[in-house]
Design a protein around this motif. Structure first.
Motif: not given
Length: 332
Positions: A22-30, A32-38, A316-320
């Motif tokens: 099984v392989g699932f994933w989700y984001h850990f940032t918002q 509006n932050e996806w372009l601004k981490g560098f 991102s708020d899915i229950d594990p």
């Protein structure tokens, strides 16, 4: 070799297994932050800590590492672009550019958090995706990219080839130096009716194939994600012969089942099955419904060469525990 690593390897090799991984994933940032981490340590730490919590909460069979914060390809010449002709002298950032070095460092730190030996893949977007997001923003830019193709398609092709060189360097270094198992290359048909299949194959596809070729040359086992996020439609036949080892697409949006996709992608391992949106069964259905759907997907697609997952990134708020419902029901 750990049990989970052996399990996934067997699936990639088309061998029978005691359960379907099984392989699932989700984001850990918002968003509006996806372009601004560098260069932004706050966003980088948020991504790192998110992975660490995910590893603890989900105990995944394998992991797709999120490139949150690094969605912007930081080439100064691409900022404020008005004409594709302005990029005639565009050169790659270089294999040791800080944008690449930072991502390598992030992945090293995430890997140091592993408590078991599992397969790990890093999210890399197609060159066209990085380019169109620079034009407008995340999830946009298809019209603008098509406008540039109409202005000078060969110039666009050269820009994408340049971006691909840097993504190839990133991919190779992740596999060869950091020890990742491969990349998760996210591609998407340009969402503009002017962009024909022939135009895509001639001017867009070569840059994507170049990234995959580099990852393959580095001995990576790579996943091709054909992104149907928020209902985007793709011509799956465009990617039929791409040299990836695993294929993932939006089963619902494309109307192509896992079994049909396996035939389309010439018997390669397939990943997916569940809708990723909050309206989907995985996010909101009962345990019984999720377990029944898990068994239905396995019965439909067959027990070998299958990894259960979702069309795209989960909320991102899915229950594990919902992910564990799938894993437990996937025991053959």
């Amino acid at each position: 070799m750990s049990g989970k690593r052996e399990l996934v390897l067997k699936v990639l090799q088309g061998e029978a297994t005691e359960r379907v991984p099984v392989g699932f994933w989700y984001h850990f940032t918002q968003e509006n932050e996806w372009l601004k981490g560098f260069g932004n340590q706050e966003i980088i730490q948020k991504n790192l800590q998110g992975h660490q919590k995910f590893l603890k909460d989900v105990e995944p069979d394998f992991i797709k590492l999120m490139s949150d914060g690094y969605f912007a390809y930081p080439h100064e010449q691409l900022q404020g672009l008005t004409s594709i002709k302005d990029l005639a002298d565009l050169e790659p950032l270089g294999a040791e550019h800080p944008w690449i070095e930072e991502q390598l460092d992030l992945v090293r730190k995430i890997k140091a958090s592993f408590t078991e030996d599992i397969f790990a893949f890093y999210n890399v977007f197609a060159p066209a995706t990085y380019f169109k997001w620079l034009l407008v923003g995340v999830g946009q830019g298809d019209k603008e990219l098509t406008d540039l193709l109409e202005e000078d398609a060969e110039a666009v092709q050269k820009v994408l080839a340049t971006i691909a060189q840097d993504l190839a360097s990133l991919s190779q270094r992740l596999i060869e130096e950091v020890g990742l198992d491969g990349i998760y290359l996210s591609v998407q048909t340009i969402q503009d009716e002017r962009l024909t299949k022939e135009l895509y194959q001639t001017f867009i596809a070569p840059s994507e194939l170049a990234v995959l070729a580099a990852a393959n040359q580095a001995q990576g086992l790579n996943i091709l994600h054909i992104c149907g996020y928020e209902g985007a439609k793709n011509n799956l036949s465009l990617f039929q012969a791409y040299p990836a080892q695993v294929f993932n697409w939006a089963v619902g949006a494309e109307g192509v089942s896992l079994a049909q996709g396996r035939k389309l992608f010439q018997g390669k391992t397939v990943l997916g099955g569940f809708a990723n949106a909050k309206s989907g069964l995985l996010y909101g259905g009962s345990q019984t419904e999720v377990e029944q759907e898990t068994r239905r997907l396995i019965a439909e697609a067959g027990q070998t060469g299958l990894i259960l997952g979702a069309d795209c990134t989960l909320p991102s708020d899915i229950d594990p525990k919902r992910i564990d419902w799938v894993r437990q029901a996937a025991r053959i």
